[in-house]
Design a protein around this motif. Structure first.
Motif, PDB file in Angstrom:
ATOM      1  N   UNK A  55      51.637   0.232 -17.418  1.00 53.03           N
ATOM      2  CA  UNK A  55      53.033   0.314 -16.979  1.00 53.03           C
ATOM      3  C   UNK A  55      53.064   0.982 -15.601  1.00 53.03           C
ATOM      4  N   UNK A  56      52.713   0.221 -14.590  1.00 53.03           N
ATOM      5  CA  UNK A  56      52.539   0.796 -13.252  1.00 53.03           C
ATOM      6  C   UNK A  56      53.814   1.439 -12.719  1.00 53.03           C
ATOM      7  N   UNK A  57      54.943   0.853 -13.019  1.00 50.18           N
ATOM      8  CA  UNK A  57      56.198   1.402 -12.507  1.00 50.18           C
ATOM      9  C   UNK A  57      56.480   2.765 -13.135  1.00 50.18           C
ATOM     10  N   UNK A  58      56.308   2.874 -14.448  1.00 49.32           N
ATOM     11  CA  UNK A  58      56.607   4.124 -15.137  1.00 49.32           C
ATOM     12  C   UNK A  58      55.690   5.258 -14.674  1.00 49.32           C
ATOM     13  N   UNK A  59      54.461   4.911 -14.271  1.00 49.07           N
ATOM     14  CA  UNK A  59      53.490   5.928 -13.876  1.00 49.07           C
ATOM     15  C   UNK A  59      53.307   5.978 -12.359  1.00 49.07           C
ATOM     16  N   UNK A  60      54.320   5.499 -11.627  1.00 41.20           N
ATOM     17  CA  UNK A  60      54.413   5.678 -10.166  1.00 41.20           C
ATOM     18  C   UNK A  60      53.303   4.966  -9.399  1.00 41.20           C
ATOM     19  N   UNK A  61      52.887   3.784  -9.915  1.00 37.14           N
ATOM     20  CA  UNK A  61      51.816   3.040  -9.255  1.00 37.14           C
ATOM     21  C   UNK A  61      52.182   1.564  -9.083  1.00 37.14           C
ATOM     22  N   UNK A  62      53.418   1.295  -8.766  1.00 39.41           N
ATOM     23  CA  UNK A  62      53.864  -0.087  -8.691  1.00 39.41           C
ATOM     24  C   UNK A  62      53.350  -0.807  -7.453  1.00 39.41           C
ATOM     25  N   UNK A  63      52.946  -0.061  -6.442  1.00 40.88           N
ATOM     26  CA  UNK A  63      52.538  -0.624  -5.160  1.00 40.88           C
ATOM     27  C   UNK A  63      51.021  -0.797  -5.107  1.00 40.88           C
ATOM     28  N   UNK A  64      50.556  -2.010  -4.767  1.00 47.05           N
ATOM     29  CA  UNK A  64      49.121  -2.303  -4.745  1.00 47.05           C
ATOM     30  C   UNK A  64      48.403  -1.473  -3.684  1.00 47.05           C
ATOM     31  N   UNK A  65      49.036  -1.293  -2.515  1.00 48.48           N
ATOM     32  CA  UNK A  65      48.430  -0.483  -1.449  1.00 48.48           C
ATOM     33  C   UNK A  65      48.237   0.957  -1.914  1.00 48.48           C
ATOM     34  N   UNK A  66      49.223   1.454  -2.617  1.00 45.33           N
ATOM     35  CA  UNK A  66      49.185   2.786  -3.219  1.00 45.33           C
ATOM     36  C   UNK A  66      47.955   2.925  -4.119  1.00 45.33           C
ATOM     37  N   UNK A  67      47.751   1.945  -4.998  1.00 39.70           N
ATOM     38  CA  UNK A  67      46.630   1.993  -5.940  1.00 39.70           C
ATOM     39  C   UNK A  67      45.287   1.916  -5.205  1.00 39.70           C
ATOM     40  N   UNK A  68      45.200   1.034  -4.212  1.00 40.01           N
ATOM     41  CA  UNK A  68      43.938   0.855  -3.500  1.00 40.01           C
ATOM     42  C   UNK A  68      43.563   2.100  -2.711  1.00 40.01           C
ATOM     43  N   UNK A  69      44.552   2.777  -2.145  1.00 37.27           N
ATOM     44  CA  UNK A  69      44.249   4.006  -1.402  1.00 37.27           C
ATOM     45  C   UNK A  69      43.643   5.053  -2.328  1.00 37.27           C
ATOM     46  N   UNK A  70      44.169   5.161  -3.548  1.00 37.46           N
ATOM     47  CA  UNK A  70      43.611   6.123  -4.506  1.00 37.46           C
ATOM     48  C   UNK A  70      42.173   5.757  -4.841  1.00 37.46           C
ATOM     49  N   UNK A  71      41.892   4.481  -5.061  1.00 37.88           N
ATOM     50  CA  UNK A  71      40.529   4.049  -5.370  1.00 37.88           C
ATOM     51  C   UNK A  71      39.586   4.402  -4.220  1.00 37.88           C
ATOM     52  N   UNK A  72      40.030   4.142  -2.996  1.00 35.24           N
ATOM     53  CA  UNK A  72      39.203   4.469  -1.825  1.00 35.24           C
ATOM     54  C   UNK A  72      38.930   5.967  -1.739  1.00 35.24           C
ATOM     55  N   UNK A  73      39.951   6.776  -2.035  1.00 35.01           N
ATOM     56  CA  UNK A  73      39.776   8.227  -1.938  1.00 35.01           C
ATOM     57  C   UNK A  73      38.887   8.761  -3.063  1.00 35.01           C
ATOM     58  N   UNK A  74      38.907   8.112  -4.223  1.00 32.25           N
ATOM     59  CA  UNK A  74      37.956   8.478  -5.280  1.00 32.25           C
ATOM     60  C   UNK A  74      36.524   8.276  -4.788  1.00 32.25           C
ATOM     61  N   UNK A  75      36.286   7.140  -4.151  1.00 37.47           N
ATOM     62  CA  UNK A  75      34.948   6.843  -3.624  1.00 37.47           C
ATOM     63  C   UNK A  75      34.543   7.871  -2.577  1.00 37.47           C
ATOM     64  N   UNK A  76      35.451   8.193  -1.654  1.00 42.96           N
ATOM     65  CA  UNK A  76      35.151   9.160  -0.594  1.00 42.96           C
ATOM     66  C   UNK A  76      34.929  10.564  -1.159  1.00 42.96           C
ATOM     67  N   UNK A  77      35.715  10.908  -2.179  1.00 40.90           N
ATOM     68  CA  UNK A  77      35.568  12.226  -2.816  1.00 40.90           C
ATOM     69  C   UNK A  77      34.192  12.376  -3.452  1.00 40.90           C
ATOM     70  N   UNK A  78      33.770  11.370  -4.183  1.00 41.28           N
ATOM     71  CA  UNK A  78      32.464  11.433  -4.844  1.00 41.28           C
ATOM     72  C   UNK A  78      31.342  11.406  -3.813  1.00 41.28           C
ATOM     73  N   UNK A  79      31.492  10.590  -2.788  1.00 41.69           N
ATOM     74  CA  UNK A  79      30.471  10.545  -1.735  1.00 41.69           C
ATOM     75  C   UNK A  79      30.296  11.916  -1.083  1.00 41.69           C
ATOM     76  N   UNK A  80      31.389  12.618  -0.877  1.00 41.39           N
ATOM     77  CA  UNK A  80      31.351  13.935  -0.250  1.00 41.39           C
ATOM     78  C   UNK A  80      30.850  15.011  -1.206  1.00 41.39           C
TER      79      UNK A  80
END
Length: 587
Positions: A406-431
């Motif tokens: 339920x992306x809307x209910x959990x504040x993730x309705x925007x695809x760009x929004x979701x992709x940025x989080x995925x990218x930052x997860x990768x960068x966080x683990x890399x660091x």
């Protein structure tokens, strides 16, 4: 359930009190000429660097036009909202914060100059001599810029333009709010970690990754250069023979045997030091021999193990806020004080909650012997408190049954929004994968911006198969990851049978207000006490009668909320200024 205590935490109509200035002892003693001068990147250290902390000129504008004048001073790396910045002003989403500093540099042949930023919140544009050379989005991770071709011999103008939309955007925000109160805190912005310059050779080591193979007594080392070239590489690990090899690649992988293994643990936090030398470069680094696993005991109960020995992760939640520096500790000694105090109180684990710290904090955890659970910094559109806070708190059946699709209910309705989080997860683990202390990645907390948890857990596993994953801390469990992870504040903790290891990833939150050591008159906590004696009695009762007896039944870890008071939230074991410990350390 303690329903009345739960209702008291709903502070929609509570009057927001102005903050009372509150300094730590380190903030009172700060030397403006020598601000956080320790080497900022302990896992990849060179002999030379130029620290750019200290006073910069600044200007706040309502347009993105380069300011004509910079009349005011700000103490970097403290955000303008903090007391230590000497500004004490909130940057608004429609404003731009401009920094300027002049630096005298010499152009040298066959060298490069790298400009490093530990973290800038939230969108940063970098200018050298009025030329825009880089833009970085994201307020929690380090970035660097090769400025070699932009500098002059002599005086150079470094300018940084920052915009921070804070909780008015989907970018990573943590617990920051422009309208602070309760469990949400003052939004901070701008440069908040060390700024520094590094001189490197034309071909240089950009990064070193070291992954211990505890069972086979060896390490896997990856050396990453800025470009491919012929290199003679020498590696000297303490108490080991030096090895040398040639390479022509940009990324070099090498396995190295450890002949006399010394395991890392909270009791014996042994760190191996090593030096890597190439044709023209030399760096120092370190690593530890340790492994975190989940193994069944004799009763077939999953247990967290360190080096194949069961360990109970007795932890405390740490959000990394300071009364005078907000996200930025007033000194390196202040970071050490927190970690050493946590150990003295009997804890062996810290959950770094919804924030990424400076590299030196993780280094101190490595050398002092503290296990770290590291949260991914939450992001997403504005949350629905009814969905992610109030209903799951009151109705436990919703914690397990709610789908994260339920992306809307959990504040993730925007695809760009979701992709940025995925990218930052990768960068966080890399660091952060550089630091041996980290045992666990915490993907989502209490449904804040949660989405596609099963898929993302698998993705994190590909990025780092050596650490554990808490996929959904608190609620909205999707039956994945290494833990069944529950929060208990208003009802009695209990074991929930599961094939995964069971942890209580938040509990406690007992509040006790210490006079003259608070930054607001408001009181926010999950159970309030009027005296230190009563607070200590109830805290000890909670541990001895509730938490510790659950270990035998399968409890693998428990995280007490929290290390220090933060603004309205006075449920810390330490006061916000770190002057008073509410527990007796000797007991």
């Amino acid at each position: 359930m303690k329903l009345l205590n739960a209702i008291k935490t709903i502070n929609i109509f509570q009057k927001k009190e102005p903050l009372i200035p509150l300094y730590t002892k380190w903030g009172k003693e700060i030397d403006y000429r020598h601000v956080l001068e320790e080497y900022p990147r302990p896992y990849l250290k060179r002999d030379n660097y130029l620290n750019l902390n200290g006073f910069w000129q600044y200007s706040i504008t309502t347009t993105k036009c380069y300011p004509q004048y910079f009349h005011n001073k700000i103490l970097v790396p403290f955000s303008p909202e903090s007391l230590l910045s000497q500004v004490n002003k909130q940057l608004k989403p429609d404003e731009y914060l401009w920094y300027q500093r002049f630096v005298i540099l010499e152009k040298k042949p066959n060298t490069r100059l790298i400009l490093h930023f530990g973290a800038v919140d939230q969108i940063a544009e970098i200018y050298v001599n009025h030329e825009k050379i880089y833009c970085h989005v994201g307020g929690y991770l380090p970035f660097e810029v090769d400025i070699t071709k932009y500098i002059n011999n002599g005086i150079n103008d470094f300018t940084v333009c920052v915009q921070d939309k804070s909780d008015h955007s989907y970018h990573a925000k943590g617990k920051q709010r422009l309208k602070r109160g309760g469990m949400y805190y003052t939004a901070q912005s701008g440069i908040w970690q060390t700024v520094w310059l590094e001189e490197v050779p034309e071909v240089y080591i950009k990064d070193v990754k070291i992954v211990p193979d505890f069972d086979n007594d060896e390490i896997s080392m990856t050396i990453i250069f800025n470009q491919a070239s012929d290199q003679l590489i020498k590696v000297k690990i303490e108490d080991e023979e030096e090895i040398s090899f040639s390479s022509t690649g940009k990324i070099i992988d090498k396995k190295i045997k450890i002949t006399n293994k010394k395991p890392w643990s909270p009791d014996t936090p042994y760190l191996y030091t090593l030096t890597i030398t190439t044709n023209n470069d030399k760096v120092d680094s370190y690593f530890a021999m340790r492994t975190f696993t989940i193994e069944n005991d004799k009763d077939n109960i999953p247990r967290v193990c360190l080096n194949h020995k069961p360990i109970f992760m007795h932890g405390v939640l740490d959000q990394g806020y300071w009364s005078d520096g907000l996200y930025t500790a007033p000194s390196d000694k202040a970071l050490v004080y927190d970690i050493e105090t946590i150990k003295k109180l009997g804890f062996n684990t810290i959950r770094k909650h919804i924030k990424i710290e400076t590299a030196r904090w993780y280094y101190h955890c490595d050398r002092l012997g503290i296990i770290v659970w590291q949260d991914m910094v939450n992001s997403g559109s504005p949350y629905h408190p009814l969905i992610v806070t109030y209903l799951p708190t009151l109705f436990k059946s919703l914690r397990k049954r709610t789908s994260d699709k339920h992306h809307y209910l959990l504040a993730r309705n925007d695809k760009t929004n979701r992709q940025e989080f995925i990218n930052e997860c990768k960068e966080t683990i890399n660091y952060l994968s550089h630091f041996p202390c980290i045992s666990t990645w915490v993907l989502f907390n209490e449904g804040w911006g949660q989405f596609d948890t099963v898929e993302l857990t698998k993705y994190l596993r590909t990025l780092d198969p050596t650490r554990l994953i808490d996929s959904a801390s608190g609620w909205f469990d999707q039956n994945c990851g290494d833990f069944r992870s529950e929060h208990y504040y208003f009802d009695k903790p209990k074991i929930i049978p599961d094939k995964r290891a069971f942890v209580i990833s938040e509990y406690g939150g007992y509040a006790y207000q210490v006079k003259d050591h608070v930054s607001t008159k408001n009181i926010y906590g999950y159970q309030n006490y009027d005296s230190k004696e009563q607070f200590q009695k109830e805290y000890q009762e909670l541990l001895n009668s509730t938490i510790f007896p659950l270990i035998e039944k399968g409890l693998c870890g428990a995280i007490y909320t929290q290390l220090s008071d933060i603004e309205d939230e006075i449920n810390g074991l330490l006061t916000y200024d770190r002057e008073v410990c509410k527990l007796d350390i000797d007991k």
